[in-house]
Design a protein around this motif. Structure first.
Motif, PDB file in Angstrom:
ATOM      1  N   TYR A  52       0.824  -1.208   0.000  1.00 35.89           N
ATOM      2  CA  TYR A  52       0.000   0.000   0.000  1.00 35.89           C
ATOM      3  C   TYR A  52       0.863   1.266   0.000  1.00 35.89           C
ATOM      4  CZ  TYR A  52      -4.322  -2.579   0.694  1.00 35.89           C
ATOM      5  OH  TYR A  52      -5.395  -3.409   0.519  1.00 35.89           O
ATOM      6  N   CYS A  53       1.997   1.222   0.649  1.00 36.63           N
ATOM      7  CA  CYS A  53       2.860   2.410   0.759  1.00 36.63           C
ATOM      8  C   CYS A  53       3.500   2.798  -0.567  1.00 36.63           C
ATOM      9  CB  CYS A  53       3.951   2.176   1.795  1.00 36.63           C
ATOM     10  SG  CYS A  53       3.343   2.167   3.483  1.00 36.63           S
ATOM     11  N   VAL A  54       3.881   1.828  -1.363  1.00 35.43           N
ATOM     12  CA  VAL A  54       4.597   2.129  -2.600  1.00 35.43           C
ATOM     13  C   VAL A  54       3.758   2.978  -3.559  1.00 35.43           C
ATOM     14  CG1 VAL A  54       5.634   1.123  -4.676  1.00 35.43           C
ATOM     15  CG2 VAL A  54       6.223   0.234  -2.421  1.00 35.43           C
ATOM     16  N   PRO A  55       2.518   2.597  -3.898  1.00 40.07           N
ATOM     17  CA  PRO A  55       1.756   3.469  -4.801  1.00 40.07           C
ATOM     18  C   PRO A  55       1.439   4.829  -4.175  1.00 40.07           C
ATOM     19  CG  PRO A  55       0.430   1.564  -4.163  1.00 40.07           C
ATOM     20  CD  PRO A  55       1.812   1.347  -3.634  1.00 40.07           C
ATOM     21  N   PHE A  56       1.264   4.886  -2.856  1.00 42.53           N
ATOM     22  CA  PHE A  56       1.062   6.171  -2.181  1.00 42.53           C
ATOM     23  C   PHE A  56       2.268   7.077  -2.403  1.00 42.53           C
ATOM     24  CE2 PHE A  56       1.759   8.951   1.418  1.00 42.53           C
ATOM     25  CZ  PHE A  56       0.553   9.618   1.505  1.00 42.53           C
ATOM     26  N   CYS A  57       3.461   6.532  -2.181  1.00 44.40           N
ATOM     27  CA  CYS A  57       4.687   7.323  -2.341  1.00 44.40           C
ATOM     28  C   CYS A  57       4.911   7.727  -3.796  1.00 44.40           C
ATOM     29  CB  CYS A  57       5.892   6.543  -1.821  1.00 44.40           C
ATOM     30  SG  CYS A  57       5.872   6.338  -0.029  1.00 44.40           S
ATOM     31  N   VAL A  58       4.662   6.834  -4.719  1.00 52.20           N
ATOM     32  CA  VAL A  58       4.846   7.142  -6.138  1.00 52.20           C
ATOM     33  C   VAL A  58       3.877   8.239  -6.569  1.00 52.20           C
ATOM     34  CG1 VAL A  58       4.616   6.217  -8.485  1.00 52.20           C
ATOM     35  CG2 VAL A  58       5.806   4.893  -6.728  1.00 52.20           C
ATOM     36  N   SER A  59       2.641   8.162  -6.136  1.00 51.53           N
ATOM     37  CA  SER A  59       1.663   9.182  -6.475  1.00 51.53           C
ATOM     38  C   SER A  59       2.045  10.532  -5.882  1.00 51.53           C
ATOM     39  CB  SER A  59       0.276   8.759  -5.982  1.00 51.53           C
ATOM     40  OG  SER A  59      -0.674   9.762  -6.264  1.00 51.53           O
ATOM     41  N   THR A  60       2.488  10.538  -4.639  1.00 52.80           N
ATOM     42  CA  THR A  60       2.907  11.778  -3.994  1.00 52.80           C
ATOM     43  C   THR A  60       4.103  12.379  -4.717  1.00 52.80           C
ATOM     44  OG1 THR A  60       2.105  10.988  -1.850  1.00 52.80           O
ATOM     45  CG2 THR A  60       3.676  12.809  -1.815  1.00 52.80           C
ATOM     46  N   TYR A  61       5.085  11.556  -5.023  1.00 53.21           N
ATOM     47  CA  TYR A  61       6.280  12.024  -5.728  1.00 53.21           C
ATOM     48  C   TYR A  61       5.907  12.629  -7.079  1.00 53.21           C
ATOM     49  CZ  TYR A  61      10.787  11.975  -8.078  1.00 53.21           C
ATOM     50  OH  TYR A  61      11.914  12.339  -8.764  1.00 53.21           O
ATOM     51  N   GLY A  62       5.034  11.959  -7.811  1.00 47.50           N
ATOM     52  CA  GLY A  62       4.613  12.473  -9.112  1.00 47.50           C
ATOM     53  C   GLY A  62       3.891  13.800  -9.008  1.00 47.50           C
ATOM     54  N   SER A  63       3.017  13.928  -8.032  1.00 46.91           N
ATOM     55  CA  SER A  63       2.279  15.182  -7.841  1.00 46.91           C
ATOM     56  C   SER A  63       3.205  16.319  -7.452  1.00 46.91           C
ATOM     57  CB  SER A  63       1.205  15.001  -6.765  1.00 46.91           C
ATOM     58  OG  SER A  63       0.246  14.059  -7.169  1.00 46.91           O
ATOM     59  N   VAL A  64       4.097  16.068  -6.520  1.00 50.72           N
ATOM     60  CA  VAL A  64       5.029  17.101  -6.062  1.00 50.72           C
ATOM     61  C   VAL A  64       5.959  17.508  -7.198  1.00 50.72           C
ATOM     62  CG1 VAL A  64       6.976  17.553  -4.511  1.00 50.72           C
ATOM     63  CG2 VAL A  64       4.894  16.492  -3.634  1.00 50.72           C
ATOM     64  N   THR A  65       6.466  16.558  -7.936  1.00 54.06           N
ATOM     65  CA  THR A  65       7.351  16.856  -9.057  1.00 54.06           C
ATOM     66  C   THR A  65       6.648  17.705 -10.101  1.00 54.06           C
ATOM     67  OG1 THR A  65       8.564  14.801  -8.687  1.00 54.06           O
ATOM     68  CG2 THR A  65       8.831  15.832 -10.833  1.00 54.06           C
ATOM     69  N   ALA A  66       5.393  17.373 -10.395  1.00 54.05           N
ATOM     70  CA  ALA A  66       4.631  18.153 -11.374  1.00 54.05           C
ATOM     71  C   ALA A  66       4.422  19.587 -10.890  1.00 54.05           C
ATOM     72  CB  ALA A  66       3.289  17.482 -11.644  1.00 54.05           C
ATOM     73  N   LEU A  67       4.078  19.754  -9.624  1.00 49.80           N
ATOM     74  CA  LEU A  67       3.868  21.103  -9.088  1.00 49.80           C
ATOM     75  C   LEU A  67       5.156  21.912  -9.061  1.00 49.80           C
ATOM     76  CD1 LEU A  67       1.342  20.387  -6.200  1.00 49.80           C
ATOM     77  CD2 LEU A  67       0.897  21.570  -8.358  1.00 49.80           C
ATOM     78  N   LEU A  68       6.251  21.271  -8.676  1.00 49.65           N
ATOM     79  CA  LEU A  68       7.538  21.973  -8.681  1.00 49.65           C
ATOM     80  C   LEU A  68       7.928  22.383 -10.103  1.00 49.65           C
ATOM     81  CD1 LEU A  68       9.576  19.886  -6.104  1.00 49.65           C
ATOM     82  CD2 LEU A  68       8.799  22.241  -5.838  1.00 49.65           C
ATOM     83  N   GLY A  69       7.635  21.516 -11.053  1.00 48.55           N
ATOM     84  CA  GLY A  69       7.909  21.849 -12.451  1.00 48.55           C
ATOM     85  C   GLY A  69       7.082  23.023 -12.922  1.00 48.55           C
ATOM     86  N   GLN A  70       5.819  23.079 -12.516  1.00 48.29           N
ATOM     87  CA  GLN A  70       4.965  24.212 -12.873  1.00 48.29           C
ATOM     88  C   GLN A  70       5.490  25.500 -12.260  1.00 48.29           C
ATOM     89  OE1 GLN A  70       1.040  23.159 -11.554  1.00 48.29           O
ATOM     90  NE2 GLN A  70       0.475  22.254 -13.526  1.00 48.29           N
ATOM     91  N   GLU A  71       5.896  25.415 -10.999  1.00 52.79           N
ATOM     92  CA  GLU A  71       6.413  26.606 -10.317  1.00 52.79           C
ATOM     93  C   GLU A  71       7.692  27.111 -10.974  1.00 52.79           C
ATOM     94  OE1 GLU A  71       6.961  25.764  -6.192  1.00 52.79           O
ATOM     95  OE2 GLU A  71       4.818  25.718  -5.771  1.00 52.79           O
ATOM     96  N   ALA A  72       8.515  26.203 -11.429  1.00 53.09           N
ATOM     97  CA  ALA A  72       9.788  26.581 -12.032  1.00 53.09           C
ATOM     98  C   ALA A  72       9.626  26.926 -13.511  1.00 53.09           C
ATOM     99  CB  ALA A  72      10.802  25.450 -11.876  1.00 53.09           C
TER     100      ALA A  72
END
Length: 89
Positions: A52-72
């Motif tokens: 259960y933790c792995v897809p949670f972490c992957v989803s969080t990482y993907g969301s954060v990376t996308a937002l950081l990319g938008q900000e930059a």
């Protein structure tokens, strides 16, 4: 608090990641431990929790990376390198 952690703690990201973790984790537990469950044996709880933790972490990482990319103003790859290299954002 680092910017990536602030983004990861957003309610919207946590809710989405939890949903992904529950749905994908349940499918993976059924696939990986289905034979144990059908045989009436208890699941391996450590493996189930990690499943259960792995897809949670992957989803969080993907969301954060996308937002950081938008900000930059760039794609997510630049933000991902900043997170994994450990440089301050």
């Amino acid at each position: 608090m680092p910017r990536w952690l602030q983004l990861a703690m957003r309610t919207s990201i946590l809710r989405r990641s939890a949903t992904v973790g529950i749905v994908v984790g349940t499918v993976l537990v059924a696939i990986n431990q289905g034979d144990r469950l059908i045989a009436g044996l208890p699941p391996d709880w450590v493996k189930a929790l990690l499943t259960y933790c792995v897809p949670f972490c992957v989803s969080t990482y993907g969301s954060v990376t996308a937002l950081l990319g938008q900000e930059a103003g760039s794609d997510g790859a630049v933000a991902a390198r900043k997170i994994t290299d450990g440089r301050p954002l």
